[in-house]
Design an enzyme around this catalytic site. Sequence first.
Site, PDB file in Angstrom:
ATOM      1  N   GLY A   1       0.827  -1.026  -0.057  1.00 62.74           N
ATOM      2  CA  GLY A   1       0.057   0.079   0.097  1.00 62.74           C
ATOM      3  C   GLY A   1       0.746   1.287  -0.085  1.00 62.74           C
ATOM      4  O   GLY A   1       1.944   1.345   0.223  1.00 62.74           O
TER       5      GLY A   1
ATOM      6  N   GLN B   1       3.032   9.666   1.535  1.00 66.96           N
ATOM      7  CA  GLN B   1       4.212   9.180   1.075  1.00 66.96           C
ATOM      8  C   GLN B   1       5.249   9.587  -0.046  1.00 66.96           C
ATOM      9  O   GLN B   1       6.196   9.207  -0.335  1.00 66.96           O
ATOM     10  CB  GLN B   1       4.109   7.594   1.244  1.00 66.96           C
ATOM     11  CG  GLN B   1       3.466   7.191   2.469  1.00 66.96           C
ATOM     12  CD  GLN B   1       3.547   5.625   2.344  1.00 66.96           C
ATOM     13  OE1 GLN B   1       2.563   5.277   2.112  1.00 66.96           O
ATOM     14  NE2 GLN B   1       4.518   4.976   2.980  1.00 66.96           N
TER      15      GLN B   1
ATOM     16  N   CYS C   1       6.564  -0.672   6.243  1.00 68.96           N
ATOM     17  CA  CYS C   1       6.272   0.409   5.645  1.00 68.96           C
ATOM     18  C   CYS C   1       7.096   1.160   4.766  1.00 68.96           C
ATOM     19  O   CYS C   1       8.363   1.080   4.843  1.00 68.96           O
ATOM     20  CB  CYS C   1       5.916   1.639   6.640  1.00 68.96           C
ATOM     21  SG  CYS C   1       5.133   3.074   5.973  1.00 68.96           S
ATOM     22  N   LEU C   2       6.915   1.335   3.576  1.00 72.34           N
ATOM     23  CA  LEU C   2       7.720   2.064   2.478  1.00 72.34           C
ATOM     24  C   LEU C   2       8.498   3.362   2.883  1.00 72.34           C
ATOM     25  O   LEU C   2       9.568   3.435   2.509  1.00 72.34           O
ATOM     26  CB  LEU C   2       6.996   2.231   1.415  1.00 72.34           C
ATOM     27  CG  LEU C   2       6.437   0.877   0.236  1.00 72.34           C
ATOM     28  CD1 LEU C   2       5.646   1.183  -0.647  1.00 72.34           C
ATOM     29  CD2 LEU C   2       7.701  -0.080   0.070  1.00 72.34           C
TER      30      LEU C   2
ATOM     31  N   HIS D   1      -3.646   0.420   7.841  1.00 74.42           N
ATOM     32  CA  HIS D   1      -2.345   1.152   7.822  1.00 74.42           C
ATOM     33  C   HIS D   1      -2.327   2.274   7.094  1.00 74.42           C
ATOM     34  O   HIS D   1      -1.900   3.387   7.425  1.00 74.42           O
ATOM     35  CB  HIS D   1      -1.280  -0.050   7.267  1.00 74.42           C
ATOM     36  CG  HIS D   1       0.145   0.405   7.047  1.00 74.42           C
ATOM     37  ND1 HIS D   1       1.051  -0.045   7.828  1.00 74.42           N
ATOM     38  CD2 HIS D   1       0.791   1.492   6.428  1.00 74.42           C
ATOM     39  CE1 HIS D   1       2.306   0.799   7.250  1.00 74.42           C
ATOM     40  NE2 HIS D   1       2.190   1.642   6.757  1.00 74.42           N
ATOM     41  N   GLU D   2      -2.932   2.136   5.735  1.00 76.00           N
ATOM     42  CA  GLU D   2      -3.148   3.374   4.760  1.00 76.00           C
ATOM     43  C   GLU D   2      -3.865   4.449   5.271  1.00 76.00           C
ATOM     44  O   GLU D   2      -3.398   5.561   5.353  1.00 76.00           O
ATOM     45  CB  GLU D   2      -3.264   2.866   3.413  1.00 76.00           C
ATOM     46  CG  GLU D   2      -2.419   1.716   2.759  1.00 76.00           C
ATOM     47  CD  GLU D   2      -0.930   1.994   2.849  1.00 76.00           C
ATOM     48  OE1 GLU D   2      -0.587   3.500   2.730  1.00 76.00           O
ATOM     49  OE2 GLU D   2      -0.151   1.283   3.046  1.00 76.00           O
TER      50      GLU D   2
ATOM     51  N   HIS E   1      -2.089   6.734   7.668  1.00 74.58           N
ATOM     52  CA  HIS E   1      -0.986   7.617   7.025  1.00 74.58           C
ATOM     53  C   HIS E   1      -1.964   9.065   6.805  1.00 74.58           C
ATOM     54  O   HIS E   1      -1.228   9.975   6.836  1.00 74.58           O
ATOM     55  CB  HIS E   1      -0.575   6.992   5.771  1.00 74.58           C
ATOM     56  CG  HIS E   1       0.725   6.150   5.793  1.00 74.58           C
ATOM     57  ND1 HIS E   1       1.981   6.714   6.539  1.00 74.58           N
ATOM     58  CD2 HIS E   1       0.852   5.163   5.417  1.00 74.58           C
ATOM     59  CE1 HIS E   1       2.604   5.943   6.226  1.00 74.58           C
ATOM     60  NE2 HIS E   1       2.266   4.612   5.941  1.00 74.58           N
TER      61      HIS E   1
HETATM   62 CO    CO Z   1       3.110   2.653   5.381  1.00 76.47          CO
END
Ligand code: CO
Length: 151
Positions: A45, A50, A87-88, A129-130, A133
């Site tokens: 995701g 991000q 997480c990226l 999770h997304e 953000h």
């Molecule tokens: Co993340």
Amino acid sequence: MIREIVQVGDPVLRKKCAPVERFDGALGALLDDMKDTLLDAEGAGLAAPQIGVPLRVVAVNVEEGYFEFVNPAFVWQKGEQVGAEGCLSVRGKAGTVRRPEKVKIVFRDRKGDRYSLVARGFFARAVCHELDHLDGVLYTDKAENIRDAED
Ligand code: CO
């Protein structure tokens, strides 16, 4: 276009993102860039902040398919699951996070049409999770332990 993924420490990751008001070409371009970036990074995701854009837009790439959620909001959350997350924007780390087992969300697509969706298991985890953000919350705020990732 593949965009640079912002890393933890950048203030954009801590912003409360604004809702999308115009369902125009700029939104389409943002979603296209998010798709290119997410597929290139092989993540589950990606949220718009991000890539440095504080808008309520996320993409999720899971077994069930590739999804774009604009202005997503929870309708309900049920049950509980405990599992590993990364997480990226927090490279090289993983942690154990408690999440609901099943969630229902409402959202719009890139044209502005309204939908709802029920996700369970890992899909529900990715959605939670997304959506976090979009409120400036990282999984590291909720993880029971943070460790170096195995790969
Ligand atoms: Co993340």
